[in-house]
Motif scaffolding. Sequence first.
Motif, PDB file in Angstrom:
ATOM      1  N   ASN A  43      38.523  68.081  16.507  1.00  0.00           N
ATOM      2  CA  ASN A  43      39.254  68.086  17.777  1.00  0.00           C
ATOM      3  C   ASN A  43      40.488  68.975  17.699  1.00  0.00           C
ATOM      4  O   ASN A  43      40.843  69.649  18.674  1.00  0.00           O
ATOM      5  CB  ASN A  43      39.662  66.660  18.155  1.00  0.00           C
ATOM      6  CG  ASN A  43      38.476  65.738  18.337  1.00  0.00           C
ATOM      7  OD1 ASN A  43      37.413  66.177  18.765  1.00  0.00           O
ATOM      8  ND2 ASN A  43      38.648  64.472  18.005  1.00  0.00           N
ATOM      9  N   TYR A  44      41.152  68.953  16.548  1.00  0.00           N
ATOM     10  CA  TYR A  44      42.300  69.826  16.316  1.00  0.00           C
ATOM     11  C   TYR A  44      41.896  71.291  16.461  1.00  0.00           C
ATOM     12  O   TYR A  44      42.525  72.065  17.200  1.00  0.00           O
ATOM     13  CB  TYR A  44      42.867  69.558  14.921  1.00  0.00           C
ATOM     14  CG  TYR A  44      43.775  70.629  14.382  1.00  0.00           C
ATOM     15  CD1 TYR A  44      45.011  70.894  14.971  1.00  0.00           C
ATOM     16  CD2 TYR A  44      43.402  71.379  13.264  1.00  0.00           C
ATOM     17  CE1 TYR A  44      45.852  71.879  14.454  1.00  0.00           C
ATOM     18  CE2 TYR A  44      44.231  72.355  12.743  1.00  0.00           C
ATOM     19  CZ  TYR A  44      45.456  72.603  13.342  1.00  0.00           C
ATOM     20  OH  TYR A  44      46.280  73.585  12.824  1.00  0.00           O
ATOM     21  N   VAL A  45      40.839  71.680  15.769  1.00  0.00           N
ATOM     22  CA  VAL A  45      40.378  73.067  15.831  1.00  0.00           C
ATOM     23  C   VAL A  45      40.004  73.447  17.259  1.00  0.00           C
ATOM     24  O   VAL A  45      40.390  74.513  17.764  1.00  0.00           O
ATOM     25  CB  VAL A  45      39.186  73.290  14.879  1.00  0.00           C
ATOM     26  CG1 VAL A  45      38.596  74.687  15.078  1.00  0.00           C
ATOM     27  CG2 VAL A  45      39.623  73.095  13.431  1.00  0.00           C
ATOM     28  N   ALA A  46      39.264  72.569  17.935  1.00  0.00           N
ATOM     29  CA  ALA A  46      38.834  72.853  19.308  1.00  0.00           C
ATOM     30  C   ALA A  46      40.019  73.026  20.246  1.00  0.00           C
ATOM     31  O   ALA A  46      40.010  73.913  21.122  1.00  0.00           O
ATOM     32  CB  ALA A  46      37.921  71.736  19.806  1.00  0.00           C
ATOM     33  N   GLU A  47      41.047  72.217  20.072  1.00  0.00           N
ATOM     34  CA  GLU A  47      42.215  72.325  20.946  1.00  0.00           C
ATOM     35  C   GLU A  47      42.945  73.644  20.723  1.00  0.00           C
ATOM     36  O   GLU A  47      43.357  74.315  21.680  1.00  0.00           O
ATOM     37  CB  GLU A  47      43.170  71.156  20.724  1.00  0.00           C
ATOM     38  CG  GLU A  47      44.370  71.211  21.667  1.00  0.00           C
ATOM     39  CD  GLU A  47      45.309  70.032  21.526  1.00  0.00           C
ATOM     40  OE1 GLU A  47      46.303  69.999  22.282  1.00  0.00           O
ATOM     41  OE2 GLU A  47      45.069  69.150  20.675  1.00  0.00           O
ATOM     42  N   VAL A  48      43.123  74.038  19.470  1.00  0.00           N
ATOM     43  CA  VAL A  48      43.795  75.310  19.193  1.00  0.00           C
ATOM     44  C   VAL A  48      42.994  76.470  19.775  1.00  0.00           C
ATOM     45  O   VAL A  48      43.562  77.383  20.396  1.00  0.00           O
ATOM     46  CB  VAL A  48      44.021  75.508  17.686  1.00  0.00           C
ATOM     47  CG1 VAL A  48      44.651  76.882  17.422  1.00  0.00           C
ATOM     48  CG2 VAL A  48      44.913  74.416  17.117  1.00  0.00           C
TER      49      VAL A  48
END
Length: 270
Positions: A63-68
């Motif tokens: 989710n972190y990667v997707a948000e960035v």
Amino acid sequence: MKFDLHTHHDRCGHASDNIKDYIESAIRAGLHVIGISDHSPYFAHEKDHPSPGIAMARSEFPNYVAEVLRLKEEYKDRIEVLLGVESDFYPDQLELYRASYEPYPFDYIIGSVHQTRGVSIFNRNRWKDKGEAAQLDEKKHYYELIRQSANSGLFQVLGHIDAMKGYYPGFADIAGAEAEIDEALKAVAANDLSIEINTSGKTKDCGGWYPSDAILERALHFGADVTFGSDAHLPGRVGDEWELVRNRLREIGFRRWVFFRQKRKVLVDL
């Protein structure tokens, strides 16, 4: 070109506000490039979220990667957003961490030694009752781990390479580890990496940047590149003291610093 590669946000549990807040702060500060680099999960731990006040849950990492990546696209006409992560370095878990990062399009990975012999580098108590010989052994071991991290092939940036002084300023005065420091810096240069000038040291007991001017002078001597990281845990610290750092690097003799895009070094004149 103004950039900051080291920022955190609320997922790690000890920084405030969300990623968008840091990007907006970077725009206000006149940055052209902002790197998002929150703390890596503890990939080897049996629990999904063993330390909520230190790092994000393992299940939260995608989710972190997707948000960035979403924000990279959203802000592409206003600022360049880079996908990074600040990774712990544990020699015995290196391949697990490598495999955990491999599926994602990171622009860079910051390798940071946060623990030695199972104890946080920021733990003041580790120095209690340690004589000169034991203190020197700790310092040598720390820089041996930094050298190994430089040779690991996993990182583009090495984070805060004298941060052991953060809550124990006397660490800087422990003499006798010069050879180990030099070997770590030689490994940075040989592997075409970068060390960061990290301005968060001003928020700790040591009251100054990481690393010291003496280490930066040695880095220049060995041909190691440098980059900038505020290590912001508050949006208002993004880009903190960028101009002061640039001026100091010029005084030391550096002519360039760098950031990374798709794990390739981008050279920026000082």
